[in-house]
Design a protein around this motif. Structure first.
Motif, PDB file in Angstrom:
ATOM      1  N   LEU A   1      35.337  86.033  61.342  1.00 15.97           N
ATOM      2  CA  LEU A   1      35.165  85.207  62.540  1.00 15.97           C
ATOM      3  C   LEU A   1      35.258  86.036  63.819  1.00 15.97           C
ATOM      4  N   ALA A   2      36.249  86.898  63.915  1.00 21.44           N
ATOM      5  CA  ALA A   2      36.480  87.629  65.163  1.00 21.44           C
ATOM      6  C   ALA A   2      35.412  88.683  65.435  1.00 21.44           C
ATOM      7  N   ASP A   3      34.672  89.086  64.425  1.00 20.20           N
ATOM      8  CA  ASP A   3      33.636  90.096  64.601  1.00 20.20           C
ATOM      9  C   ASP A   3      32.277  89.503  64.944  1.00 20.20           C
ATOM     10  N   ALA A   4      32.127  88.191  64.789  1.00 22.34           N
ATOM     11  CA  ALA A   4      30.821  87.547  64.937  1.00 22.34           C
ATOM     12  C   ALA A   4      30.603  87.012  66.345  1.00 22.34           C
ATOM     13  N   ALA A   5      29.352  86.905  66.718  1.00 22.53           N
ATOM     14  CA  ALA A   5      28.985  86.234  67.958  1.00 22.53           C
ATOM     15  C   ALA A   5      28.836  84.738  67.687  1.00 22.53           C
ATOM     16  N   TRP A   6      29.036  83.926  68.736  1.00 25.60           N
ATOM     17  CA  TRP A   6      29.102  82.488  68.488  1.00 25.60           C
ATOM     18  C   TRP A   6      27.834  81.883  67.901  1.00 25.60           C
ATOM     19  N   PRO A   7      26.614  82.374  68.242  1.00 26.66           N
ATOM     20  CA  PRO A   7      25.442  81.764  67.594  1.00 26.66           C
ATOM     21  C   PRO A   7      25.451  81.936  66.071  1.00 26.66           C
ATOM     22  N   ASP A   8      25.994  83.081  65.601  1.00 24.05           N
ATOM     23  CA  ASP A   8      26.066  83.292  64.156  1.00 24.05           C
ATOM     24  C   ASP A   8      27.110  82.386  63.524  1.00 24.05           C
ATOM     25  N   LEU A   9      28.180  82.137  64.243  1.00 22.68           N
ATOM     26  CA  LEU A   9      29.205  81.231  63.737  1.00 22.68           C
ATOM     27  C   LEU A   9      28.703  79.792  63.719  1.00 22.68           C
ATOM     28  N   GLU A  10      27.922  79.437  64.709  1.00 20.93           N
ATOM     29  CA  GLU A  10      27.347  78.092  64.731  1.00 20.93           C
ATOM     30  C   GLU A  10      26.513  77.857  63.484  1.00 20.93           C
ATOM     31  N   ALA A  11      25.751  78.866  63.096  1.00 19.38           N
ATOM     32  CA  ALA A  11      24.932  78.743  61.893  1.00 19.38           C
ATOM     33  C   ALA A  11      25.798  78.619  60.651  1.00 19.38           C
ATOM     34  N   TYR A  12      26.899  79.367  60.624  1.00 14.59           N
ATOM     35  CA  TYR A  12      27.797  79.282  59.468  1.00 14.59           C
ATOM     36  C   TYR A  12      28.386  77.886  59.356  1.00 14.59           C
ATOM     37  N   PHE A  13      28.890  77.358  60.461  1.00 12.55           N
ATOM     38  CA  PHE A  13      29.541  76.048  60.417  1.00 12.55           C
ATOM     39  C   PHE A  13      28.558  74.938  60.057  1.00 12.55           C
ATOM     40  N   GLU A  14      27.291  75.139  60.339  1.00  9.64           N
ATOM     41  CA  GLU A  14      26.291  74.152  59.950  1.00  9.64           C
ATOM     42  C   GLU A  14      26.029  74.173  58.448  1.00  9.64           C
ATOM     43  N   ALA A  15      26.240  75.350  57.839  1.00 10.45           N
ATOM     44  CA  ALA A  15      25.900  75.502  56.422  1.00 10.45           C
ATOM     45  C   ALA A  15      27.099  75.421  55.491  1.00 10.45           C
ATOM     46  N   GLU A  16      28.295  75.803  55.971  1.00 16.27           N
ATOM     47  CA  GLU A  16      29.463  75.914  55.108  1.00 16.27           C
ATOM     48  C   GLU A  16      30.651  75.160  55.694  1.00 16.27           C
TER      49      GLU A  16
END
Length: 259
Positions: A3-18
């Protein structure tokens, strides 16, 4: 993914899928004269990293200070009071739930955290927020751990020494292994103070003068690697099992009523 290494757009995609997150937790406390105070959180982070690498699930920042007042006589030991720890971890998971996480694996490497993580998990499930399960590496492979060492120990013994020899050999004082054995509690069953079925101690130093239990001279990096790989298999399987569950399977059952 971390989480701390990622940019928020990539995290948004993760939370949509997982909907699953891996939360490592440990402590910063004495581990005998031969191991670093970071032992528990280094172990938790390593397992969390391995699980994230194998599964692709999100690994969040580690909780590095836990419930450790029983080690307070040893210089440098850090701790928080149990209610503070419980509230902090619960708030942490509620933050994750805000972003869409509803199941969590507490990758825990400190025995003093266990009962408190179980309580937090109950609170979160009862409030229908998330299903959080506590996982301890050695509890996932008990037979392998027992068979690996003749004189094991619950703390700063050969199993933890072997893991740190495998993960961070630069932090192990190999020249102090015999000192840890001889000045500690080489036979924990004989050293831990009980009377008439009651534990008659509250602090580690009452059972082990130098804070170590078991015989760390029996440890090796090779044994540590074997234990790490076997426990990682168990953690991977747990993450996949939890991710595959329907939310209805994880919720608390409805109150039973008589007809």
């Amino acid at each position: 993914m971390h989480l701390a290494d990622a940019a928020w757009p990539d995290l948004e995609a993760y939370f949509e899928a997982e909907s699953l997150a891996i939360v490592p937790l440990g402590s910063t406390e004495q581990h005998g004269p031969h191991l670093p105070l970071a032992t528990d959180h280094l172990i938790a982070e390593a397992f969390g990293d391995e699980a994230a690498e194998r599964t692709g699930y999100l690994r969040v920042p580690t909780v590095r200070v836990g419930v450790s007042p029983h080690h307070r006589q040893f210089p440098g030991t850090a701790w928080v009071d149990a209610p503070v720890f419980r509230d902090y971890v619960e708030s942490y998971v509620r933050n994750l739930a805000y972003h869409g996480i509803d199941r969590v694996v507490f990758v825990n490497a400190h025995g003093g955290n266990v009962q408190h993580l179980r309580e937090v998990g109950r609170r979160l499930r009862d409030d229908d927020v998330a299903y959080a399960v506590e996982w301890m590496w050695n509890e996932s492979i008990p037979d392998l751990v027992d068979d690996a060492f003749e004189q094991n120990g619950p703390h700063a013994g050969p199993k933890e020494t072997a893991l740190i020899q495998h993960l961070r050999p630069d932090l192990v004082h190999d020249e102090r292994l015999a000192e840890a054995r001889d000045g500690g509690a080489v036979d924990p069953e004989a050293s831990i103070r009980t009377r008439n079925g009651a534990a008659t101690f509250y602090d580690t130093v009452e059972n082990s003068p130098n804070g170590a239990f078991g015989d760390p001279t029996a440890a090796s990096a090779e044994k540590g690697a074997e234990l790490f790989d076997a426990a990682s298999d168990q953690l991977e399987a747990l993450c996949e099992w939890l991710a595959d569950r329907e939310w209805a399977e994880l919720r608390a059952p409805e109150r039973v009523t008589s007809e």
